[in-house]
Design a protein around this motif. Structure first.
Motif, PDB file in Angstrom:
ATOM      1  N   ALA A 127      13.835  -4.781   3.341  1.00 29.70           N
ATOM      2  CA  ALA A 127      12.483  -5.428   3.370  1.00 29.70           C
ATOM      3  C   ALA A 127      12.252  -6.279   2.351  1.00 29.70           C
ATOM      4  O   ALA A 127      11.454  -7.191   2.560  1.00 29.70           O
ATOM      5  CB  ALA A 127      11.369  -4.125   3.658  1.00 29.70           C
ATOM      6  N   LEU A 128      12.439  -5.858   1.044  1.00 20.23           N
ATOM      7  CA  LEU A 128      12.233  -6.947   0.012  1.00 20.23           C
ATOM      8  C   LEU A 128      13.131  -8.000   0.232  1.00 20.23           C
ATOM      9  O   LEU A 128      12.406  -9.059  -0.066  1.00 20.23           O
ATOM     10  CB  LEU A 128      12.650  -6.385  -1.431  1.00 20.23           C
ATOM     11  N   ASP A 129      14.276  -8.199   0.493  1.00 23.03           N
ATOM     12  CA  ASP A 129      15.049  -9.368   1.045  1.00 23.03           C
ATOM     13  C   ASP A 129      14.403 -10.029   2.196  1.00 23.03           C
ATOM     14  O   ASP A 129      14.404 -11.437   2.022  1.00 23.03           O
ATOM     15  CB  ASP A 129      16.476  -9.045   1.540  1.00 23.03           C
TER      16      ASP A 129
ATOM     17  N   LYS B 122      -1.831 -11.154  -2.327  1.00 23.33           N
ATOM     18  CA  LYS B 122      -1.212 -10.509  -0.983  1.00 23.33           C
ATOM     19  C   LYS B 122       0.310 -10.336  -1.196  1.00 23.33           C
ATOM     20  O   LYS B 122       0.630  -9.237  -0.804  1.00 23.33           O
ATOM     21  CB  LYS B 122      -1.771 -11.195   0.186  1.00 23.33           C
ATOM     22  N   LEU B 123       0.676 -11.271  -1.375  1.00 24.52           N
ATOM     23  CA  LEU B 123       2.364 -11.286  -1.394  1.00 24.52           C
ATOM     24  C   LEU B 123       2.905 -10.322  -2.495  1.00 24.52           C
ATOM     25  O   LEU B 123       3.824  -9.470  -2.304  1.00 24.52           O
ATOM     26  CB  LEU B 123       3.041 -12.599  -1.417  1.00 24.52           C
ATOM     27  N   GLN B 124       2.382 -10.357  -3.697  1.00 15.07           N
ATOM     28  CA  GLN B 124       2.679  -9.262  -4.684  1.00 15.07           C
ATOM     29  C   GLN B 124       2.187  -7.861  -4.364  1.00 15.07           C
ATOM     30  O   GLN B 124       3.076  -7.040  -4.673  1.00 15.07           O
ATOM     31  CB  GLN B 124       2.010  -9.824  -5.988  1.00 15.07           C
ATOM     32  N   MET B 125       1.286  -7.572  -3.963  1.00 15.48           N
ATOM     33  CA  MET B 125       1.026  -6.416  -3.275  1.00 15.48           C
ATOM     34  C   MET B 125       2.048  -5.971  -2.168  1.00 15.48           C
ATOM     35  O   MET B 125       2.212  -4.679  -2.469  1.00 15.48           O
ATOM     36  CB  MET B 125      -0.343  -6.339  -2.589  1.00 15.48           C
ATOM     37  N   GLU B 126       2.446  -6.782  -1.441  1.00 13.65           N
ATOM     38  CA  GLU B 126       3.603  -6.410  -0.263  1.00 13.65           C
ATOM     39  C   GLU B 126       4.796  -6.010  -1.114  1.00 13.65           C
ATOM     40  O   GLU B 126       5.496  -5.096  -0.660  1.00 13.65           O
ATOM     41  CB  GLU B 126       3.623  -7.418   0.500  1.00 13.65           C
ATOM     42  N   PHE B 127       5.122  -6.973  -2.177  1.00 16.62           N
ATOM     43  CA  PHE B 127       6.352  -6.794  -2.727  1.00 16.62           C
ATOM     44  C   PHE B 127       6.277  -5.207  -3.669  1.00 16.62           C
ATOM     45  O   PHE B 127       7.204  -4.425  -3.768  1.00 16.62           O
ATOM     46  CB  PHE B 127       6.642  -7.659  -4.056  1.00 16.62           C
ATOM     47  N   ARG B 128       5.194  -4.987  -3.895  1.00 13.75           N
ATOM     48  CA  ARG B 128       4.928  -3.482  -4.683  1.00 13.75           C
ATOM     49  C   ARG B 128       5.169  -2.454  -3.610  1.00 13.75           C
ATOM     50  O   ARG B 128       5.875  -1.455  -3.975  1.00 13.75           O
ATOM     51  CB  ARG B 128       3.641  -3.279  -5.302  1.00 13.75           C
ATOM     52  N   ALA B 129       4.481  -2.599  -2.598  1.00 12.72           N
ATOM     53  CA  ALA B 129       4.506  -1.628  -1.639  1.00 12.72           C
ATOM     54  C   ALA B 129       6.082  -1.140  -1.080  1.00 12.72           C
ATOM     55  O   ALA B 129       6.582  -0.443  -0.812  1.00 12.72           O
ATOM     56  CB  ALA B 129       3.582  -2.096  -0.345  1.00 12.72           C
ATOM     57  N   VAL B 130       6.783  -2.635  -0.788  1.00  9.83           N
ATOM     58  CA  VAL B 130       8.221  -2.412  -0.460  1.00  9.83           C
ATOM     59  C   VAL B 130       9.152  -1.686  -1.444  1.00  9.83           C
ATOM     60  O   VAL B 130      10.064  -1.183  -1.215  1.00  9.83           O
ATOM     61  CB  VAL B 130       8.529  -3.781  -0.049  1.00  9.83           C
ATOM     62  N   LYS B 131       8.800  -2.186  -2.604  1.00  8.13           N
ATOM     63  CA  LYS B 131       9.544  -1.550  -3.697  1.00  8.13           C
ATOM     64  C   LYS B 131       9.781  -0.034  -3.813  1.00  8.13           C
ATOM     65  O   LYS B 131      10.704   0.627  -4.250  1.00  8.13           O
ATOM     66  CB  LYS B 131       9.544  -2.388  -5.079  1.00  8.13           C
ATOM     67  N   GLN B 132       8.489   0.428  -3.520  1.00  8.27           N
ATOM     68  CA  GLN B 132       8.340   1.992  -3.588  1.00  8.27           C
ATOM     69  C   GLN B 132       8.921   2.500  -2.677  1.00  8.27           C
ATOM     70  O   GLN B 132       9.085   3.816  -2.939  1.00  8.27           O
ATOM     71  CB  GLN B 132       6.752   2.215  -3.681  1.00  8.27           C
ATOM     72  N   VAL B 133       9.225   2.137  -1.583  1.00  5.57           N
ATOM     73  CA  VAL B 133       9.801   2.925  -0.364  1.00  5.57           C
ATOM     74  C   VAL B 133      11.430   2.707  -0.360  1.00  5.57           C
ATOM     75  O   VAL B 133      11.922   1.528  -0.478  1.00  5.57           O
ATOM     76  CB  VAL B 133       9.553   2.071   0.829  1.00  5.57           C
TER      77      VAL B 133
END
Length: 140
Positions: A100-102, A77-88
């Motif tokens: 958001a990534l920080d 779940k945390l990795q999916m959130e990281f990927r979503a945040v990196k795209q924005v």
């Protein structure tokens, strides 16, 4: 006639024999490319690689700990959130702080080297906004 062409090739001197060899040999840029002094130096310090991959190693350790404590679903779940945040991100010609990534990593309250000496006005990303957007969209 094809036999005559083969005889000419057979009797010709190979190009490798024309190249100079020895201590005074020049570097052929067309065949070998540019020389890199960094590659010819002694190996770098053993900590350089660890320092370069510090955040990646820390993330792997955190994911392994999270998996041991909460199970497989938590790091996924945390990795999916990281990927979503990196795209924005902001437009390509504007500096993106990735706050958001920080926040997800828990480093939003820490002051580091990049917070003080990473001035966006001195960034190499600054450029012509229209050209950068067209390049990102694949129009150029």
């Amino acid at each position: 006639n094809s036999r005559g062409g083969a005889a000419l090739l057979k009797d010709s001197i190979p190009i490798t024999e024309f190249s100079a060899s020895g201590p005074f040999e020049g570097h052929d840029l067309l065949r070998r490319g540019f020389t890199s002094v960094k590659n010819e130096l002694l190996p770098s310090h053993p900590l350089e690689l660890a320092e370069k991959n510090f955040q990646l190693n820390q993330d792997k350790t955190n994911f392994a700990t999270l998996r041991n404590i909460q199970g497989l679903h938590a790091p996924l779940k945390l990795q999916m959130e990281f990927r979503a945040v990196k795209q924005v991100q902001r437009l390509p010609f504007l500096h993106s702080s990735n706050i958001a990534l920080d926040t997800l990593r828990g480093s939003d309250e820490c002051i580091g080297f990049e917070d003080i000496l990473n001035d966006p006005s001195q960034s190499e990303v600054m450029g012509e906004p229209h050209m950068m957007m067209e390049y990102k969209l694949g129009l150029l």
